[in-house]
Design a protein around this motif. Structure first.
Motif, PDB file in Angstrom:
ATOM      1  N   GLY A   1       0.565  -1.007  -0.029  1.00 59.72           N
ATOM      2  CA  GLY A   1       0.165   0.289  -0.174  1.00 59.72           C
ATOM      3  C   GLY A   1       0.526   1.358   0.002  1.00 59.72           C
ATOM      4  O   GLY A   1       0.203   2.027   0.241  1.00 59.72           O
ATOM      5  N   LEU A   2       2.135   1.317  -0.309  1.00 63.36           N
ATOM      6  CA  LEU A   2       2.589   2.831  -0.319  1.00 63.36           C
ATOM      7  C   LEU A   2       3.058   3.176  -0.897  1.00 63.36           C
ATOM      8  O   LEU A   2       3.009   4.158  -1.283  1.00 63.36           O
ATOM      9  N   HIS A   3       2.198   2.420  -2.010  1.00 60.75           N
ATOM     10  CA  HIS A   3       2.221   4.024  -3.655  1.00 60.75           C
ATOM     11  C   HIS A   3       0.734   4.298  -3.741  1.00 60.75           C
ATOM     12  O   HIS A   3       0.096   4.176  -4.999  1.00 60.75           O
ATOM     13  N   LEU A   4       0.015   3.669  -2.854  1.00 56.03           N
ATOM     14  CA  LEU A   4      -1.598   3.732  -2.330  1.00 56.03           C
ATOM     15  C   LEU A   4      -1.999   5.258  -2.970  1.00 56.03           C
ATOM     16  O   LEU A   4      -1.657   6.279  -2.264  1.00 56.03           O
ATOM     17  N   GLU A   5      -2.679   5.715  -4.302  1.00 54.58           N
ATOM     18  CA  GLU A   5      -3.295   7.026  -4.365  1.00 54.58           C
ATOM     19  C   GLU A   5      -4.908   6.341  -5.206  1.00 54.58           C
ATOM     20  O   GLU A   5      -5.438   5.964  -5.382  1.00 54.58           O
TER      21      GLU A   5
ATOM     22  N   ARG B   1       9.372  -2.610  -4.137  1.00 56.45           N
ATOM     23  CA  ARG B   1       8.463  -1.567  -2.841  1.00 56.45           C
ATOM     24  C   ARG B   1       8.785  -0.695  -1.875  1.00 56.45           C
ATOM     25  O   ARG B   1       7.803   0.584  -2.191  1.00 56.45           O
ATOM     26  N   ILE B   2       9.645  -0.616  -1.909  1.00 55.39           N
ATOM     27  CA  ILE B   2       9.865   0.287  -1.014  1.00 55.39           C
ATOM     28  C   ILE B   2      11.569   1.308  -1.042  1.00 55.39           C
ATOM     29  O   ILE B   2      11.809   2.140  -0.690  1.00 55.39           O
ATOM     30  N   ILE B   3      12.195   0.529  -2.961  1.00 56.59           N
ATOM     31  CA  ILE B   3      13.373   1.988  -2.610  1.00 56.59           C
ATOM     32  C   ILE B   3      13.058   2.757  -2.751  1.00 56.59           C
ATOM     33  O   ILE B   3      11.854   3.481  -2.850  1.00 56.59           O
ATOM     34  N   GLY B   4      13.710   3.645  -2.485  1.00 60.10           N
ATOM     35  CA  GLY B   4      13.524   4.996  -2.359  1.00 60.10           C
ATOM     36  C   GLY B   4      12.334   5.833  -1.404  1.00 60.10           C
ATOM     37  O   GLY B   4      12.443   6.712  -1.663  1.00 60.10           O
ATOM     38  N   LEU B   5      11.754   5.207  -0.634  1.00 62.38           N
ATOM     39  CA  LEU B   5      10.771   6.057  -0.090  1.00 62.38           C
ATOM     40  C   LEU B   5      11.081   6.105   0.968  1.00 62.38           C
ATOM     41  O   LEU B   5      12.240   5.192   1.902  1.00 62.38           O
TER      42      LEU B   5
END
Length: 374
Positions: free
Chosen positions: A67-71, A100-104
């Motif tokens: 869900g880290l990219h959820l809009e 899923r998490i790179i760069g976040l």
């Protein structure tokens, strides 16, 4: 304080038990908790109406980086990440969720010390967050009387095909085969090839997408081999296991003396574990961490037979029996004493509220907007 948990696919209901335990432990100390499943659009639309505006949550905890990219409508996790970090609970090796998490702006919570080291070497803020159980869940468990227990030795594990994973490594085998066969875990393999430092030798190989895919395959191959070795060992010791997991019957040709049952819901599996004499634990890739296959049986009053897991044996020296050093033949009196001791140790050290308290109440561990600690 208000906390939102984000989850995804929930196979066999295992994550639901983790989530329920964490939420109960937080709510018992006055923290409001909500949950959002991003498993499907239907789940998202089901959960959204109950949620606060995202910015009103003091903390977000994502299971495995879901869900880290959820809009969705007015809910934007990427926008939240610009203001503050999200905790990511890695129930498996972090390399499996790197995309899923790179760069976040995330802080990884890892169940194994080696996973923490790997994540830190990849540039992430990472902390040890071992498997546990909810304090209320533990209080609600009742140990089955010894006279009602069976003599079963349960091994909850799904089938992994070592042959197919070995075949996938064939194009690279002449270059890496000797390192693979010398490795007990993918961490050691990554040290051998230079992705991770070893001793005084620094890392020398960049973990690009091709190397990552290779390491994931090696991880699967090594896990599959270790599961087969575990099954062989108990067969040679004339200990018949009840193996429970997805496609476990495929192990029939490898170790035919064991009983093989299909995967079952985690609630049903717990009932099976509670009634057993022992649960077997073998988990390559988690050599310096804990696992629900240890915590839940001990909480349910069932002792654990371990196979090549020294960290677990050091953590629970009296209640986890090394299968290579113990036959598991202990008296009912001693069994009863050990399982009471295990229950006390879990209550004092291995409930979710112990880990969560460190995250949310300690001024030395609370993150600032850049994910750094104060």
């Amino acid at each position: 304080m208000q906390v939102l948990f984000i989850t995804g696919q929930n196979q066999y209901g295992v994550v639901s038990h983790f989530l329920d335990g964490m939420r109960e432990d937080l709510e018992s100390v006055g923290v409001r908790t909500d949950s959002l499943s991003v498993e499907s659009e239907q789940h998202i639309h089901r959960d959204l109406p109950q949620l606060l505006p995202l910015q009103e949550y003091d903390q977000l905890i994502s299971f495995n980086g879901m869900g880290l990219h959820l809009e969705q409508a007015e809910l934007s996790v990427p926008q939240y990440l610009k203001q503050r970090p999200v905790w990511v609970f890695c129930v498996d090796h972090p390399m499996h969720i790197l995309k899923r998490i790179i760069g976040l702006n995330v802080i990884l919570l890892c169940v194994d010390e080696e996973h923490v080291s790997f994540a830190q070497l990849c540039g992430f803020n990472a902390r040890l967050f071992p498997h546990a159980i909810g304090k209320q869940q533990l209080a609600n468990t009742s140990m089955m009387p010894l006279e009602d227990k069976s003599n079963e030795v349960v091994f909850p594990v799904s089938y992994m095909d070592s042959g197919s994973h070995r075949q996938a490594l064939t194009p690279y085998w002449s270059q890496i085969g000797h390192w693979v066969e010398q490795s007990r875990s993918v961490t050691r393999f990554m040290q051998f090839i230079g992705v991770l430092p070893i001793g005084n030798r620094p890392a020398s190989l960049t973990l690009n997408e091709q190397i990552l895919r290779l390491c994931v395959t090696v991880d699967s191959y090594l896990r599959a081999k270790q599961r087969e070795a575990c099954l062989h060992f108990f067969a040679q010791q004339n200990v018949n296991l009840t193996v429970i997991g997805r496609n476990s019957h495929c192990y029939q040709s490898i170790a035919p003396t064991h009983q093989y049952l299909n995967a079952m819901d985690f609630t049903d599996l717990q009932q099976k574990i509670a009634a057993a004499r022992y649960v077997v634990h073998n988990s390559p890739g988690f050599e310096r961490g804990l696992h629900e296959r240890v915590i839940y049986p001990l909480a349910l009053g069932t002792l654990v037979l371990t196979f090549e897991t020294p960290y677990v044996n050091q953590t629970f020296p009296q209640v986890c029996l090394d299968a290579k050093q113990s036959s598991g033949q202990i008296s009912d009196k001693e069994y009863q004493q050990r399982r009471k001791q295990a229950h006390q140790q879990i209550e004092q050290q291995h409930c979710w509220h112990h880990q969560l308290r460190k995250l949310f109440t300690s001024p030395t561990t609370s993150p600032d907007s850049n994910g750094r600690t104060r």
